[in-house]
Design a protein around this motif. Structure first.
Motif, PDB file in Angstrom:
ATOM      1  N   TYR A  62       0.896  -1.335   0.244  1.00 43.17           N
ATOM      2  CA  TYR A  62       0.029   0.047  -0.070  1.00 43.17           C
ATOM      3  C   TYR A  62       0.731   1.338   0.050  1.00 43.17           C
ATOM      4  CZ  TYR A  62      -3.844  -3.043   1.170  1.00 43.17           C
ATOM      5  OH  TYR A  62      -5.097  -4.041   0.856  1.00 43.17           O
ATOM      6  N   GLY A  63       2.079   1.177   0.400  1.00 46.31           N
ATOM      7  CA  GLY A  63       2.702   2.360   0.925  1.00 46.31           C
ATOM      8  C   GLY A  63       4.011   2.378  -0.140  1.00 46.31           C
ATOM      9  N   GLN A 203      -2.234   4.623  -0.390  1.00 47.53           N
ATOM     10  CA  GLN A 203      -1.876   3.930  -1.873  1.00 47.53           C
ATOM     11  C   GLN A 203      -1.843   5.193  -2.620  1.00 47.53           C
ATOM     12  OE1 GLN A 203      -5.212   0.806  -2.487  1.00 47.53           O
ATOM     13  NE2 GLN A 203      -5.390   1.609  -0.164  1.00 47.53           N
ATOM     14  N   ALA A 204      -2.575   6.345  -2.765  1.00 40.59           N
ATOM     15  CA  ALA A 204      -2.134   7.309  -3.689  1.00 40.59           C
ATOM     16  C   ALA A 204      -0.648   7.971  -3.537  1.00 40.59           C
ATOM     17  CB  ALA A 204      -3.100   8.593  -3.383  1.00 40.59           C
ATOM     18  N   ILE A 205      -0.136   7.831  -2.272  1.00 43.48           N
ATOM     19  CA  ILE A 205       1.277   8.336  -2.181  1.00 43.48           C
ATOM     20  C   ILE A 205       2.303   7.425  -2.831  1.00 43.48           C
ATOM     21  CG2 ILE A 205       2.932   8.655  -0.599  1.00 43.48           C
ATOM     22  CD1 ILE A 205       0.788   9.835   1.555  1.00 43.48           C
ATOM     23  N   ARG A 206       1.853   6.183  -2.754  1.00 47.34           N
ATOM     24  CA  ARG A 206       2.712   5.058  -3.694  1.00 47.34           C
ATOM     25  C   ARG A 206       2.423   5.584  -5.132  1.00 47.34           C
ATOM     26  NH1 ARG A 206      -1.004  -0.020  -3.932  1.00 47.34           N
ATOM     27  NH2 ARG A 206      -2.028   1.422  -5.283  1.00 47.34           N
ATOM     28  N   ASP A 207       1.411   5.717  -5.567  1.00 52.20           N
ATOM     29  CA  ASP A 207       1.316   5.981  -6.918  1.00 52.20           C
ATOM     30  C   ASP A 207       1.898   7.155  -7.345  1.00 52.20           C
ATOM     31  OD1 ASP A 207      -0.310   3.590  -7.029  1.00 52.20           O
ATOM     32  OD2 ASP A 207      -2.196   4.589  -7.658  1.00 52.20           O
ATOM     33  N   ASN A 208       1.763   8.194  -6.396  1.00 47.08           N
ATOM     34  CA  ASN A 208       2.074   9.641  -6.957  1.00 47.08           C
ATOM     35  C   ASN A 208       2.513  10.589  -5.711  1.00 47.08           C
ATOM     36  OD1 ASN A 208       2.888  11.802  -8.614  1.00 47.08           O
ATOM     37  ND2 ASN A 208       1.376  11.070 -10.038  1.00 47.08           N
ATOM     38  N   PRO A 209       3.635  10.331  -5.114  1.00 42.19           N
ATOM     39  CA  PRO A 209       3.778  11.397  -3.748  1.00 42.19           C
ATOM     40  C   PRO A 209       3.817  12.845  -4.108  1.00 42.19           C
ATOM     41  CG  PRO A 209       5.596  10.153  -4.552  1.00 42.19           C
ATOM     42  CD  PRO A 209       4.782   9.655  -5.365  1.00 42.19           C
ATOM     43  N   PHE A 217      -1.550  16.869   1.194  1.00 41.88           N
ATOM     44  CA  PHE A 217      -1.191  15.982   2.154  1.00 41.88           C
ATOM     45  C   PHE A 217       0.261  16.138   2.631  1.00 41.88           C
ATOM     46  CE2 PHE A 217      -5.072  13.959   0.417  1.00 41.88           C
ATOM     47  CZ  PHE A 217      -5.718  13.173   1.349  1.00 41.88           C
ATOM     48  N   ASN A 218       0.580  15.901   3.733  1.00 44.12           N
ATOM     49  CA  ASN A 218       1.846  15.916   4.109  1.00 44.12           C
ATOM     50  C   ASN A 218       2.533  14.375   3.952  1.00 44.12           C
ATOM     51  OD1 ASN A 218       4.254  15.801   5.737  1.00 44.12           O
ATOM     52  ND2 ASN A 218       3.330  17.172   7.515  1.00 44.12           N
TER      53      ASN A 218
ATOM     54  N   ASN B 105      -3.107   5.693 -10.511  1.00 44.17           N
ATOM     55  CA  ASN B 105      -3.339   4.879 -11.295  1.00 44.17           C
ATOM     56  C   ASN B 105      -4.115   3.637 -10.695  1.00 44.17           C
ATOM     57  OD1 ASN B 105      -2.792   6.431 -13.706  1.00 44.17           O
ATOM     58  ND2 ASN B 105      -0.690   5.735 -13.631  1.00 44.17           N
ATOM     59  N   GLY B 106      -3.597   3.349  -9.418  1.00 45.63           N
ATOM     60  CA  GLY B 106      -3.979   2.317  -8.592  1.00 45.63           C
ATOM     61  C   GLY B 106      -5.467   2.527  -8.163  1.00 45.63           C
ATOM     62  N   LEU B 107      -6.059   3.627  -8.264  1.00 46.55           N
ATOM     63  CA  LEU B 107      -7.288   3.976  -7.353  1.00 46.55           C
ATOM     64  C   LEU B 107      -8.472   4.160  -8.487  1.00 46.55           C
ATOM     65  CD1 LEU B 107      -5.982   6.146  -4.546  1.00 46.55           C
ATOM     66  CD2 LEU B 107      -6.412   3.721  -4.468  1.00 46.55           C
ATOM     67  N   THR B 108      -9.506   4.312  -7.924  1.00 47.86           N
ATOM     68  CA  THR B 108     -10.720   4.570  -8.845  1.00 47.86           C
ATOM     69  C   THR B 108     -10.943   6.134  -9.264  1.00 47.86           C
ATOM     70  OG1 THR B 108     -12.349   4.854  -7.144  1.00 47.86           O
ATOM     71  CG2 THR B 108     -12.027   2.693  -8.114  1.00 47.86           C
ATOM     72  N   VAL B 109     -11.585   6.610  -9.975  1.00 46.92           N
ATOM     73  CA  VAL B 109     -11.773   7.781 -10.272  1.00 46.92           C
ATOM     74  C   VAL B 109     -12.322   8.524  -9.095  1.00 46.92           C
ATOM     75  CG1 VAL B 109     -13.058   9.601 -11.834  1.00 46.92           C
ATOM     76  CG2 VAL B 109     -11.783   7.589 -12.850  1.00 46.92           C
ATOM     77  N   LEU B 110     -13.273   7.875  -8.406  1.00 48.84           N
ATOM     78  CA  LEU B 110     -13.964   8.715  -7.243  1.00 48.84           C
ATOM     79  C   LEU B 110     -12.917   8.784  -6.344  1.00 48.84           C
ATOM     80  CD1 LEU B 110     -16.569   9.632  -6.074  1.00 48.84           C
ATOM     81  CD2 LEU B 110     -16.981   7.236  -5.267  1.00 48.84           C
ATOM     82  N   ASP B 111     -12.253   7.641  -5.919  1.00 54.53           N
ATOM     83  CA  ASP B 111     -11.123   7.894  -4.748  1.00 54.53           C
ATOM     84  C   ASP B 111     -10.142   8.743  -5.076  1.00 54.53           C
ATOM     85  OD1 ASP B 111     -12.225   5.818  -3.474  1.00 54.53           O
ATOM     86  OD2 ASP B 111     -11.301   4.202  -4.224  1.00 54.53           O
ATOM     87  N   ASN B 112      -9.830   8.910  -6.271  1.00 56.94           N
ATOM     88  CA  ASN B 112      -8.815  10.173  -6.731  1.00 56.94           C
ATOM     89  C   ASN B 112      -9.531  11.517  -6.258  1.00 56.94           C
ATOM     90  OD1 ASN B 112      -6.327   9.665  -8.840  1.00 56.94           O
ATOM     91  ND2 ASN B 112      -7.685   8.071  -8.654  1.00 56.94           N
ATOM     92  N   THR B 113     -10.532  11.792  -6.736  1.00 57.73           N
ATOM     93  CA  THR B 113     -11.393  12.893  -6.449  1.00 57.73           C
ATOM     94  C   THR B 113     -11.878  13.045  -4.896  1.00 57.73           C
ATOM     95  OG1 THR B 113     -12.260  12.537  -8.420  1.00 57.73           O
ATOM     96  CG2 THR B 113     -13.191  14.414  -7.569  1.00 57.73           C
ATOM     97  N   TYR B 114     -12.052  11.827  -4.159  1.00 63.38           N
ATOM     98  CA  TYR B 114     -12.366  12.189  -2.754  1.00 63.38           C
ATOM     99  C   TYR B 114     -10.868  12.605  -2.113  1.00 63.38           C
ATOM    100  CZ  TYR B 114     -12.483  10.311   2.117  1.00 63.38           C
ATOM    101  OH  TYR B 114     -12.526  10.126   3.443  1.00 63.38           O
TER     102      TYR B 114
END
Lengths: 356, 263
Positions: A62-63, A203-209, A217-218, B105-114
């Motif tokens: 995830y990270g 997970q978003a940080i993993r994809d694109n910090p 986000f910090n 890229n690993g998340l859904t469109v809604l999760d991105n926006t959320y």
């Protein structure tokens, strides 16, 4: 499909996949048909290794942070159990009550993990691995050479779980259920939190910090907090590990074992919290039975070859193999049953069937 | 309430959303930004034009803090943010899009926006899953409707078309309560229809939201902006209304002359 259903109150037993029910029944009923060896040496040990690997899966999957120091974190908790609680070596052993020892050991491990996070999160990829490896090696040599606190090369023995409710918790069956409770608890926590705000952000940080910073986000703090939670998981696993072995020494936290944890997590699969447990079961079975297949001197080769094959043929580990098998099976099923089983939400999953 | 604080600060400093004071950025010997002075009023729509390598994106990176400035000060809504990290500037009402989509890229469109909506509110570290009536989640759904992505909200970003990814990039920048948005070539690679849609979205933004747009498509840039800044070799070359810039002889020479040299 809709994983948010869990909170809207619409959760019911029908939503549970049959495979999960079967697994649950199997895990609970396991001691009723397995021998003590299989309950303790295979079952409980797999669950402990799986829990340590779960803490790595959470960080790496995830990270995007591959830490080789998760076993070291578990090892510190194991050592603290011996130092703060009781041991038979006559070194340290402060004799704190068991519950206080457990709490302080887990917190100590979590803080250690947080510290490792703090020094490593600004790095990426191979550098994170190098820094965490350095911490693991440094801690290994430190405990081996420090006799005052860690009793050096010998380490500690005679570390036992308490006898509670008239049950001796190191007996195979109670200990199995204890490890099962901890493992399932953390599995559920990781599974649930993966879709929480914290988990999604990780997970978003993993994809694109960089983008996460540009959303407010910090990133650094978020990663360090992830290390804290991973430390709590590894810490509990460390407590179970020292109860399982009854002892802890530098060998428990050697680099070879740390790499085993990485192998378990990667071979099991980093995409889902069940992966580390699959990996741990495969690892423990091979470790115990490869010796029956081949000469005593060569059994590591069997283990190595098996894992090499898994990684070569399925980059997602055992989990990936299973998913691929299931998709194939499901596709055939759809073809046979017509479009009844076609998921309306996700037409892409059914290939050309949507045309019907 | 940080909003009212910021508003008072804003009024006390003559309502500038952005002030750059002698901002420079060096990459080794390369001077990407040289002594840039620029101010953008609150709610103003500004286009930044210039050839490749003029320092436009570096200017954005200096404003958001993606890369620190070498010298100079950056003020946002009257507050000196030069020493603040990126995420702190964002929380003060700044947003940006990227030239090359930077999405999850690993998340859904809604999760991105959320996440984009959650980034500027409390509860970033919540271990609970968002409830259905979560304010950030509801806001995310509204935003996706606004950029016409509501029918693909459960898809993973990797499955989206290029144009949809650009739309999502804009949705992320509109999340929360932005006061100044930096658009980095939002029209790049879009079809004519998608460009029209983009212009519509930009023109329909509420009046209090200002933006700075880097755009090579003059049609888009001049249609949506009130003022234009021309950059050349890391410096501000000209500033004026779209008409002034269009009719400026030096600008024409720079653009056409350069084209002639290379062509």
């Amino acid at each position: 499909m809709d994983s948010r259903g869990l909170f809207s109150g619409s959760f019911s037993i029908k939503d549970v996949h049959p495979a999960i029910l079967i697994t649950a029944v199997f895990l609970v009923a396991y001691p009723s048909f397995a021998t003590d060896f299989f309950i303790f040496q295979i079952g409980a040990y797999s669950l402990i290794l799986g829990t340590i690997a779960l803490s790595l899966m959470m960080l790496a999957g995830y990270g995007g942070m591959v830490s080789l120091a998760q076993l070291t974190v578990a090892g510190l908790a194991a050592y603290l159990m011996a130092i703060l609680g009781d041991n038979s070596m006559g070194v340290m052993g402060l004799g704190w009550p068991w519950w206080l020892t457990v709490i302080v050991s887990v917190l100590g491990a979590a803080l250690f993990s947080t510290f490792i996070g703090a020094v490593s999160v600004r790095t990426e990829g191979i550098y994170t691995i190098m820094i965490t490896l350095a911490v693991a090696v440094a801690f290994f040599y430190f405990v081996r050479q420090n006799y005052v606190l860690f009793n050096g090369f010998t380490g500690f023995a005679g570390v036992e779980p308490p006898t509670l409710f008239g049950i001796y918790w190191r007996d195979p069956v109670p200990f199995y259920y204890l490890t099962l409770t901890v493992a399932v608890g953390f599995f559920g926590a990781v599974y649930y939190c993966a879709r929480s705000t914290f988990g999604l952000a990780l997970q978003a940080i993993r994809d694109n910090p960089r983008r996460m910073r540009a959303l407010g986000f910090n990133v650094t703090l978020h990663r360090i907090v992830a290390y804290f939670f991973a430390g709590v998981i590894a810490g509990f696993a460390g407590v179970l590990l020292v109860w399982f072995n009854g002892r802890v020494s530098p060998g428990t936290i050697g680099v070879d074992v740390a790499i085993d944890i990485l192998v378990i997590a990667v071979v099991g699969g980093l995409r889902h919290p069940v992966g580390p447990f699959l990996g741990a079961i495969a690892f423990v079975l091979l470790e115990n039975f490869a010796i029956d297949l081949i000469d005593r001197e060569r059994f590591n080769m069997v283990i190595g070859t098996a894992f090499l094959l898994v990684v070569l043929f399925s980059p997602d580990g055992l989990l990936g193999l299973w998913n691929r098998f299931r998709d194939k099976f499901r596709f055939r099923g759809n073809a046979l049953l017509g479009d009844e089983r076609v998921s309306k939400n996700d037409p892409t999953s059914t290939g050309s069937l949507e045309k019907n | 309430m940080p909003g009212t604080d910021a508003l008072t600060r804003l009024q006390s400093t003559g309502q500038f959303a952005l002030e750059l004071e002698a901002v420079s950025r060096h990459f080794g010997a390369l001077v990407a930004l040289a002594d840039v002075n620029m101010s953008v009023k609150a709610g103003e729509r500004r286009a930044v034009l210039g050839s490749n390598g003029a320092g436009k994106t570096t200017l954005f990176n200096a404003i958001t803090g993606d890369f620190p400035t070498t010298t100079g000060r950056v003020r946002l809504f009257g507050e000196d943010v030069t020493d603040l990290p990126s995420h702190e500037r964002i929380r003060r009402g700044l947003r940006r899009t990227y030239q090359i989509s930077l999405l999850f890229n690993g998340l859904t469109v809604l999760d991105n926006t959320y996440l984009a909506c959650r980034g500027v509110t409390r509860g970033r570290f919540s271990l609970r899953r968002p409830k259905r009536d979560d304010s950030s989640l509801e806001l995310a759904e509204t935003l996706l409707q606004a950029v016409h992505l509501d029918d693909v909200k459960d898809k993973q970003v990797a499955e989206l078309s290029y144009g949809q990814q650009r739309q999502l990039e804009i949705a992320l920048a509109l999340s929360g309560a932005p006061r100044l948005i930096l658009f980095d070539e939002p029209a790049a690679g879009l079809s004519p229809t998608e460009r029209t849609l983009l212009v519509e979205i930009l023109q329909s933004l509420p009046a209090h939201i200002g933006f700075i747009i880097i755009e090579h498509d003059m049609d888009v840039a001049l249609k949506v902006s009130e003022r234009v800044t021309m950059m050349h070799n890391g410096r501000i070359f000209k500033e004026g209304t779209p008409e002034e810039i269009e009719n400026d002889s030096e600008v024409q020479e720079l653009y056409l002359g350069q084209g002639g040299d290379h062509g």
